[in-house]
Every structure is written in C-alpha cells, then in structure tokens.
Design a protein around this motif. Sequence first.
Motif, PDB file in Angstrom:
ATOM      1  N   ASP A  35      -6.994  -7.345  12.265  1.00 23.81           N
ATOM      2  CA  ASP A  35      -6.370  -6.484  13.196  1.00 23.81           C
ATOM      3  C   ASP A  35      -4.742  -6.366  12.804  1.00 23.81           C
ATOM      4  O   ASP A  35      -3.956  -5.231  13.446  1.00 23.81           O
ATOM      5  CB  ASP A  35      -6.480  -6.589  14.606  1.00 23.81           C
ATOM      6  CG  ASP A  35      -7.971  -6.200  15.011  1.00 23.81           C
ATOM      7  OD1 ASP A  35      -8.363  -5.067  14.360  1.00 23.81           O
ATOM      8  OD2 ASP A  35      -8.342  -6.528  16.143  1.00 23.81           O
ATOM      9  N   ARG A  36      -4.164  -7.360  12.570  1.00 20.75           N
ATOM     10  CA  ARG A  36      -2.683  -7.669  12.507  1.00 20.75           C
ATOM     11  C   ARG A  36      -2.286  -7.026  10.973  1.00 20.75           C
ATOM     12  O   ARG A  36      -1.066  -7.192  10.837  1.00 20.75           O
ATOM     13  CB  ARG A  36      -2.285  -9.344  12.816  1.00 20.75           C
ATOM     14  CG  ARG A  36      -2.449  -9.532  13.809  1.00 20.75           C
ATOM     15  CD  ARG A  36      -2.285 -10.882  14.256  1.00 20.75           C
ATOM     16  NE  ARG A  36      -1.335 -11.533  13.696  1.00 20.75           N
ATOM     17  CZ  ARG A  36      -1.278 -12.720  13.042  1.00 20.75           C
ATOM     18  NH1 ARG A  36      -2.290 -13.404  13.093  1.00 20.75           N
ATOM     19  NH2 ARG A  36      -0.129 -13.316  12.369  1.00 20.75           N
ATOM     20  N   ILE A  37      -3.072  -7.029  10.147  1.00 21.31           N
ATOM     21  CA  ILE A  37      -2.523  -6.588   8.726  1.00 21.31           C
ATOM     22  C   ILE A  37      -2.032  -5.093   9.131  1.00 21.31           C
ATOM     23  O   ILE A  37      -2.609  -3.995   9.366  1.00 21.31           O
ATOM     24  CB  ILE A  37      -3.940  -6.493   7.763  1.00 21.31           C
ATOM     25  CG1 ILE A  37      -4.230  -7.972   7.381  1.00 21.31           C
ATOM     26  CG2 ILE A  37      -3.031  -5.975   6.469  1.00 21.31           C
ATOM     27  CD1 ILE A  37      -5.588  -7.770   6.759  1.00 21.31           C
ATOM     28  N   PRO A  38      -0.396  -4.877   8.751  1.00 24.06           N
ATOM     29  CA  PRO A  38       0.000  -3.801   8.897  1.00 24.06           C
ATOM     30  C   PRO A  38      -0.722  -2.323   7.982  1.00 24.06           C
ATOM     31  O   PRO A  38      -1.302  -2.676   6.993  1.00 24.06           O
ATOM     32  CB  PRO A  38       1.477  -4.008   8.431  1.00 24.06           C
ATOM     33  CG  PRO A  38       1.544  -5.455   8.339  1.00 24.06           C
ATOM     34  CD  PRO A  38       0.335  -6.113   8.047  1.00 24.06           C
ATOM     35  N   SER A  39      -0.516  -1.233   8.401  1.00 25.08           N
ATOM     36  CA  SER A  39      -1.021  -0.229   7.867  1.00 25.08           C
ATOM     37  C   SER A  39      -0.076  -0.208   6.337  1.00 25.08           C
ATOM     38  O   SER A  39       0.911  -0.404   6.357  1.00 25.08           O
ATOM     39  CB  SER A  39      -0.462   1.147   8.199  1.00 25.08           C
ATOM     40  OG  SER A  39      -0.856   2.127   7.664  1.00 25.08           O
ATOM     41  N   GLY A  99      -0.491   5.025   2.497  1.00 21.24           N
ATOM     42  CA  GLY A  99       0.452   4.859   1.652  1.00 21.24           C
ATOM     43  C   GLY A  99       0.368   3.563   0.838  1.00 21.24           C
ATOM     44  O   GLY A  99       1.193   3.097   0.358  1.00 21.24           O
ATOM     45  N   THR A 100      -0.696   3.134   0.780  1.00 20.68           N
ATOM     46  CA  THR A 100      -0.981   1.742   0.210  1.00 20.68           C
ATOM     47  C   THR A 100      -0.923   1.858  -1.244  1.00 20.68           C
ATOM     48  O   THR A 100      -1.376   2.640  -2.029  1.00 20.68           O
ATOM     49  CB  THR A 100      -2.314   1.346   0.347  1.00 20.68           C
ATOM     50  OG1 THR A 100      -2.672   1.412   1.757  1.00 20.68           O
ATOM     51  CG2 THR A 100      -2.779  -0.154  -0.055  1.00 20.68           C
ATOM     52  N   PRO A 101       0.333   0.870  -1.843  1.00 18.22           N
ATOM     53  CA  PRO A 101       0.395   1.096  -3.428  1.00 18.22           C
ATOM     54  C   PRO A 101      -0.854   0.845  -4.132  1.00 18.22           C
ATOM     55  O   PRO A 101      -1.683  -0.027  -3.986  1.00 18.22           O
ATOM     56  CB  PRO A 101       1.170  -0.134  -3.519  1.00 18.22           C
ATOM     57  CG  PRO A 101       2.018  -0.152  -2.201  1.00 18.22           C
ATOM     58  CD  PRO A 101       0.967  -0.203  -1.200  1.00 18.22           C
ATOM     59  N   LEU A 102      -1.079   1.652  -5.107  1.00 17.59           N
ATOM     60  CA  LEU A 102      -2.006   1.858  -5.998  1.00 17.59           C
ATOM     61  C   LEU A 102      -1.462   1.865  -7.537  1.00 17.59           C
ATOM     62  O   LEU A 102      -0.456   2.275  -7.752  1.00 17.59           O
ATOM     63  CB  LEU A 102      -3.073   2.959  -5.652  1.00 17.59           C
ATOM     64  CG  LEU A 102      -3.684   3.426  -4.322  1.00 17.59           C
ATOM     65  CD1 LEU A 102      -4.277   4.546  -4.038  1.00 17.59           C
ATOM     66  CD2 LEU A 102      -4.715   2.217  -4.049  1.00 17.59           C
ATOM     67  N   ASP A 114      -2.298  -2.114  -6.031  1.00 19.24           N
ATOM     68  CA  ASP A 114      -1.216  -2.781  -6.394  1.00 19.24           C
ATOM     69  C   ASP A 114      -0.779  -4.093  -5.751  1.00 19.24           C
ATOM     70  O   ASP A 114      -0.117  -3.591  -4.708  1.00 19.24           O
ATOM     71  CB  ASP A 114       0.070  -2.017  -6.691  1.00 19.24           C
ATOM     72  CG  ASP A 114       1.156  -2.493  -7.441  1.00 19.24           C
ATOM     73  OD1 ASP A 114       1.403  -3.658  -7.611  1.00 19.24           O
ATOM     74  OD2 ASP A 114       1.954  -1.798  -8.040  1.00 19.24           O
ATOM     75  N   LEU A 115      -1.760  -5.284  -5.846  1.00 16.46           N
ATOM     76  CA  LEU A 115      -1.455  -6.209  -5.110  1.00 16.46           C
ATOM     77  C   LEU A 115       0.033  -6.999  -4.980  1.00 16.46           C
ATOM     78  O   LEU A 115       0.307  -7.380  -4.034  1.00 16.46           O
ATOM     79  CB  LEU A 115      -2.309  -7.307  -5.668  1.00 16.46           C
ATOM     80  CG  LEU A 115      -3.911  -7.128  -5.067  1.00 16.46           C
ATOM     81  CD1 LEU A 115      -4.849  -8.144  -5.704  1.00 16.46           C
ATOM     82  CD2 LEU A 115      -4.225  -6.746  -3.762  1.00 16.46           C
TER      83      LEU A 115
END
Length: 123
Positions: A35-39, A99-102, A114-115
């Motif tokens: 739940d705490r992992i940011p968008s 907008g998670t880096p891929l 893109d970890l």
Amino acid sequence: MGKNARVTDKRTAAAAPRPAVELPPFAELVLDLVDRIPSGRVMTYGDVAEYLGQGGPRQVGRVMTLYGGTVAWWRVVRADGALLPGHEQRALAAYRQEGTPLRGQRAADLPRLDLRQARWDGR
C-alpha cells in the motif's frame, strides 16, 4: 475488531477493496508495505521480504497470490523485470497509466520494467 482485521478504505481504482477479514500477520505486513509503494514505482518480491526482515520472495508471492487483489499488485514484481505471466496486459496498462519506467518496448515484444529507475527502497 482484532489487531489484524482489515476494513475497507480508499484504494487504487484497479485494486479491489479489502474486506474486513483476519489476515495472517505476515500477510498484513506485506499488504501494508505494498500500500505504501508510490505510484510509478515497484519493489521485487525479494525487496519486500528484505525490507520486512522476514520471509522470502516465495512467501511474499504466496501472500500476493492469496490477498494481492486488494492492493496495487502490479507494484510487486519479478527480479528480472518481466511482467507477471497471465496478467501482462492489466499490469502494462497500470504501468503506463502511472508512468512506471519500462524498457525494451518493441512492437512484437512485451516491455520489461526498468528496475534501475522504477525500484523503490521503502523510504
């Protein structure tokens, strides 16, 4: 209500609300961290276990399998950055929305996360 009882509260639109149920203590810890992992950010299964100081990637995966539909499940990922088998399209839609880096976005292939850019360390 017991210490580990959950009540429904606001969640990410794609995650189902959590019903009021008793959860095992480790599951409660995992879901609270997720739940705490940011968008737009992710943690690997191993990252979650390491952050909590207990369990391992498989135990985190088991919690996510049983209870992960109540949180932003797509933010807990495989260590190789590959999309979760069977859930690739739903996860990809969530990553793009947030907008998670891929990386490796070729037309014929599914991208990977893109970890280096997307990984969250819990701070």
